[in-house]
Design an enzyme around this catalytic site. Structure first.
Site, PDB file in Angstrom:
ATOM      1  N   ASP A  55      34.033  35.440  46.723  1.00  0.00           N
ATOM      2  CA  ASP A  55      33.980  36.259  48.061  1.00  0.00           C
ATOM      3  C   ASP A  55      34.089  35.571  49.136  1.00  0.00           C
ATOM      4  O   ASP A  55      33.999  35.927  50.329  1.00  0.00           O
ATOM      5  CB  ASP A  55      32.648  37.054  48.033  1.00  0.00           C
ATOM      6  CG  ASP A  55      31.335  36.309  48.066  1.00  0.00           C
ATOM      7  OD1 ASP A  55      31.454  35.042  47.539  1.00  0.00           O
ATOM      8  OD2 ASP A  55      30.503  36.584  48.711  1.00  0.00           O
ATOM      9  N   ASP A  98      32.534  32.835  50.531  1.00  0.00           N
ATOM     10  CA  ASP A  98      31.602  32.247  51.481  1.00  0.00           C
ATOM     11  C   ASP A  98      31.082  30.840  50.911  1.00  0.00           C
ATOM     12  O   ASP A  98      30.547  30.007  51.588  1.00  0.00           O
ATOM     13  CB  ASP A  98      30.355  33.339  51.626  1.00  0.00           C
ATOM     14  CG  ASP A  98      29.765  33.340  50.225  1.00  0.00           C
ATOM     15  OD1 ASP A  98      30.177  33.097  49.104  1.00  0.00           O
ATOM     16  OD2 ASP A  98      28.711  34.038  50.163  1.00  0.00           O
ATOM     17  N   ARG A  99      31.293  30.382  49.797  1.00  0.00           N
ATOM     18  CA  ARG A  99      31.234  29.071  49.502  1.00  0.00           C
ATOM     19  C   ARG A  99      32.376  28.057  49.631  1.00  0.00           C
ATOM     20  O   ARG A  99      33.828  28.454  49.804  1.00  0.00           O
ATOM     21  CB  ARG A  99      30.772  29.324  47.867  1.00  0.00           C
ATOM     22  CG  ARG A  99      29.675  29.689  47.781  1.00  0.00           C
ATOM     23  CD  ARG A  99      29.090  29.552  46.100  1.00  0.00           C
ATOM     24  NE  ARG A  99      27.904  29.983  46.033  1.00  0.00           N
ATOM     25  CZ  ARG A  99      27.076  29.719  44.932  1.00  0.00           C
ATOM     26  NH1 ARG A  99      27.571  28.976  43.927  1.00  0.00           N
ATOM     27  NH2 ARG A  99      25.975  30.539  44.859  1.00  0.00           N
ATOM     28  N   LYS A 116      27.366  32.311  55.147  1.00  0.00           N
ATOM     29  CA  LYS A 116      28.026  31.203  54.926  1.00  0.00           C
ATOM     30  C   LYS A 116      29.585  31.317  54.871  1.00  0.00           C
ATOM     31  O   LYS A 116      29.821  32.527  54.712  1.00  0.00           O
ATOM     32  CB  LYS A 116      27.582  30.630  53.621  1.00  0.00           C
ATOM     33  CG  LYS A 116      27.755  31.095  52.548  1.00  0.00           C
ATOM     34  CD  LYS A 116      26.734  30.661  51.369  1.00  0.00           C
ATOM     35  CE  LYS A 116      26.905  31.347  50.091  1.00  0.00           C
ATOM     36  NZ  LYS A 116      25.495  31.545  49.632  1.00  0.00           N
ATOM     37  N   ASP A 175      34.956  30.534  46.686  1.00  0.00           N
ATOM     38  CA  ASP A 175      34.242  31.255  45.682  1.00  0.00           C
ATOM     39  C   ASP A 175      34.884  32.761  45.640  1.00  0.00           C
ATOM     40  O   ASP A 175      35.881  33.041  46.628  1.00  0.00           O
ATOM     41  CB  ASP A 175      32.730  31.312  45.432  1.00  0.00           C
ATOM     42  CG  ASP A 175      32.216  32.068  46.540  1.00  0.00           C
ATOM     43  OD1 ASP A 175      32.993  32.063  47.687  1.00  0.00           O
ATOM     44  OD2 ASP A 175      31.289  32.629  46.363  1.00  0.00           O
ATOM     45  N   SER A 185      29.927  37.552  44.060  1.00  0.00           N
ATOM     46  CA  SER A 185      30.091  36.102  44.491  1.00  0.00           C
ATOM     47  C   SER A 185      30.982  35.227  43.365  1.00  0.00           C
ATOM     48  O   SER A 185      32.144  35.565  43.210  1.00  0.00           O
ATOM     49  CB  SER A 185      28.760  35.610  44.704  1.00  0.00           C
ATOM     50  OG  SER A 185      29.042  34.179  45.426  1.00  0.00           O
ATOM     51  N   HIS A 186      30.316  34.349  42.937  1.00  0.00           N
ATOM     52  CA  HIS A 186      31.056  33.281  42.139  1.00  0.00           C
ATOM     53  C   HIS A 186      30.756  33.666  40.582  1.00  0.00           C
ATOM     54  O   HIS A 186      31.316  32.640  39.677  1.00  0.00           O
ATOM     55  CB  HIS A 186      30.255  31.864  42.428  1.00  0.00           C
ATOM     56  CG  HIS A 186      28.807  32.337  42.411  1.00  0.00           C
ATOM     57  ND1 HIS A 186      28.199  32.547  43.297  1.00  0.00           N
ATOM     58  CD2 HIS A 186      27.970  31.778  41.212  1.00  0.00           C
ATOM     59  CE1 HIS A 186      26.642  32.800  43.059  1.00  0.00           C
ATOM     60  NE2 HIS A 186      26.730  32.298  41.736  1.00  0.00           N
TER      61      HIS A 186
HETATM   62  C1  G1P Z   1      22.449  31.293  44.418  1.00  0.00           C
HETATM   63  C2  G1P Z   1      22.195  29.712  45.143  1.00  0.00           C
HETATM   64  C3  G1P Z   1      21.888  30.252  46.477  1.00  0.00           C
HETATM   65  C4  G1P Z   1      22.797  31.050  47.256  1.00  0.00           C
HETATM   66  C5  G1P Z   1      22.898  32.353  46.392  1.00  0.00           C
HETATM   67  C6  G1P Z   1      23.954  33.255  46.974  1.00  0.00           C
HETATM   68  O1  G1P Z   1      21.100  31.731  44.236  1.00  0.00           O
HETATM   69  O2  G1P Z   1      21.255  29.018  44.373  1.00  0.00           O
HETATM   70  O3  G1P Z   1      21.715  28.823  47.092  1.00  0.00           O
HETATM   71  O4  G1P Z   1      22.415  31.683  48.578  1.00  0.00           O
HETATM   72  O5  G1P Z   1      23.270  31.943  44.829  1.00  0.00           O
HETATM   73  O6  G1P Z   1      25.307  32.700  46.864  1.00  0.00           O
HETATM   74  P1  G1P Z   1      20.221  31.805  42.904  1.00  0.00           P
HETATM   75  O7  G1P Z   1      21.138  32.261  41.942  1.00  0.00           O
HETATM   76  O8  G1P Z   1      19.771  30.314  42.657  1.00  0.00           O
HETATM   77  O9  G1P Z   1      18.860  32.664  43.299  1.00  0.00           O
HETATM   78 ZN    ZN Z   2      29.798  33.836  47.277  1.00  0.00          ZN
END
Ligand code: G1P
Ligand code: ZN
Length: 544
Positions: free
Chosen positions: A280, A282-283, A377, A278, A113-114
């Site tokens: 991938d 989804d954000r 998302k 982000d 992801s990010h």
């Molecule tokens: C974080 C975000 C959460 C999101 C997840 C995946 O998770 O807080 O809302 O769904 O990334 O993108 P966390 O690191 O807080 O468990």
């Molecule tokens: Zn992501």
């Protein structure tokens, strides 16, 4: 065809977190590490013999190698067909779209992801089920259990597949189809939004936008949608070429990491609208000219204006938000007379609500927004939703928010993250909070009075499953809240997240800087949890 049965032994740390298994690239590169986890997935998900799987990733370092390994393992395990993204690339929302569209058995998404990428960065694997959504907890728990027992995995001995041309080929008995998911994704977006109107807006010359793909997966989708399909001038999308290390950046759309976009939107002659997504895809982050929209407010605005968008013109069945997300959407839902659900953090908790048509749109404070069009998302979906609203309303982003707050009140909001702290200290901090929970009710903390304090537990209204220990909440009599939880996606030590929210109905007090408005709550949050003592940190590492 030569299927090899390789002996292996378990790794103890393959427990999927908030969003799949996420580890440093170097961990995934250990012999058998990726293979063990993939075989654990195959051993857990049921009878997929001869069925179709979708495979893609966000293009980060190790994506290509991992795809080749997974293709050969899929062939050896009896998968009938794999649709794989060209270049190994497919955004998370596009994967969800493709799983649903082609009735696939499920999909494997390679992404952290990010989190940053590159040889020193992170890598990850997520499994999505046939509804297109992240595997629910019972499936991820079963995969973890399997990973603790695994003693062999199956892999085909075969040359690598060419991932760079749209093609169909055989890998053993399995068909490998290299697809371009940009087309499928564009068709889905076109079925939801008023492309004509958005096109008028973007090509009018009176409205300028800037989309920052942060050198991550949405580049090809964004170029296609905004510049080719919707008439925005070339150059509207910046950093639109996916790179293995995201250009050395941190592909997280927030005010800290999307600094190039922030500089443009807060600079001289700023465009009217800015957005980022982000790693991938989804954000999303939504910006107006010199104006930041919190993700919680974005969800509320989308909910309030949904009927302006063709795909949602009949209204929403309900709205859902993760527990730490601000209560702005709750106020809109109450006004519309629809249900508002509060779920634990993580998109997987929205799946049942969407499948059962209890909620139509969902959102998280962590820059995540989406709807029942898929089961993830969806960053670009949110951008298009905003463009559709702006095209109809003909107002600036700031005007839209001012009017929203005027009607519903403003939920000031901020999240303070303390990253990479010692795990033991983080657990001590939480343990100390747990002991306080029963004593806080009725207490005055500064000018605030505690109305409730608990450890959030969720009972899924669809299947009755219970998820406990989802974060400590302190709620105050005026609707303000402090929430504490540990991240389930970090890969180094522990990350403490403190979520702060206050409610301001008075229109003359709705234009403060959030940190200023929240200053007292921030002090209370730090004192109650003794954040400095436990973390040894003077201040948060990231504020969003
Ligand atoms: C974080 C975000 C959460 C999101 C997840 C995946 O998770 O807080 O809302 O769904 O990334 O993108 P966390 O690191 O807080 O468990
Ligand atoms: Zn992501």
């Amino acid at each position: 065809m030569n299927i090899r049965n390789i002996s292996t032994s378990p790794f103890p740390d393959q427990k999927p977190g908030t969003s799949g298994l996420r580890k440093a690239v170097t961990v995934f590169q250990q012999p058998h590490y990726l293979e063990n986890f993939i075989q654990s997935i195959f051993d857990t998900i049921g009878d997929f013999q001869g069925q179709t799987l979708i495979l893609g990733g966000d293009g980060r370092y190790y994506n290509r190698q991992a795809i080749q390994i997974i293709l050969k393992m899929a062939a050896a395990n009896g998968v009938g067909r794999v649709k794989v993204g060209i270049g190994g690339i497919m955004s998370t929302p596009a994967t969800s779209c493709v799983i649903r569209k082609y009735n696939a058995f499920g999909g494997i998404i390679l992404s952290a992801s990010h989190n940053p990428g590159g040889p020193e960065g992170d890598f990850g694997v997520k499994y999505n089920t046939s509804n297109g959504g992240p595997a629910p907890e019972k499936v991820t728990a079963a995969i973890f259990e399997r990973s603790k027992l695994i003693d062999h995995y199956k892999i085909l001995e075969a040359p690598d597949v060419n991932l760079d041309t749209l093609s169909e080929s055989k890998l053993g008995d399995m068909v490998v189809e290299v697809i371009d998911s940009v087309q499928d994704y564009e068709k889905l977006m076109e079925s939801l939004f008023d492309f004509e109107r958005i096109r008028e807006l973007l090509s009018s010359g009176n409205f300028r936008m800037c989309m920052d793909s942060l050198h991550a997966v949405t580049g090809p989708y964004a170029h296609n949608l905004f510049e080719q399909r919707l008439g925005a001038p070339r150059g509207t999308v910046i950093n639109g070429t996916p790179l293995e290390d995201f250009g050395g950046g941190h592909p997280d759309p927030n005010l800290v990491y999307a600094h190039e976009l922030v500089k443009i939107l807060f600079g001289e002659a700023a465009p009217d609208f800015g957005a980022a997504s982000d790693g991938d895809g989804d954000r999303n982050m939504i910006l107006g000219r010199k104006f930041f929209v919190t993700p919680s407010d974005s969800l509320a605005v989308i909910t309030a204006n949904a009927t302006l968008v063709p795909g949602y013109q009949d209204g929403l069945a309900g709205v859902a938000r993760s527990m730490p997300t601000s209560q702005a959407a709750d106020r809109v839902a109450a006004d519309l007379g629809i249900d508002c659900y509060e779920t634990p953090t993580g998109w997987k908790f929205f799946g049942n609500l969407l499948d059962a048509n209890k909620a139509t749109v969902c959102g998280e404070e962590s820059f995540g927004t989406g709807s029942n069009h898929i089961r993830e998302k969806d960053g670009l979906w949110a951008v298009l939703f905003w463009l559709n609203i702006l095209a109809v309303k003909q107002k600036s982003v700031e005007q839209l928010l001012q009017e929203h707050w005027y009607k519903y009140g403003r939920n000031y909001y901020s999240r303070h993250d303390y990253e990479a702290i010692d795990s033991e200290r983080a657990n001590q901090l939480l343990a100390n909070l747990y002991t306080q929970i029963p004593t806080l009710k009725g207490k005055k903390l500064g000018n605030y009075e505690v109305e409730y304090s608990d450890d959030f537990s969720y009972t899924d209204p669809v299947d009755g499953s219970i998820s406990e220990n989802q974060g400590i909440r302190i709620g105050f009599t005026d609707g303000s809240r402090i929430v504490y939880r540990l991240s389930g996606t970090g890969t180094q030590g522990a990350t403490l997240r403190i979520y702060l929210e206050s409610y301001e109905p008075d229109t003359s007090k709705q234009n403060l800087e959030p940190q200023q408005n929240l200053a007292d709550l921030i002090t209370i949050a730090n004192e109650v949890a003794q954040v400095r003592t436990f973390t040894n940190m003077e201040k948060p590492t990231v504020i969003t």
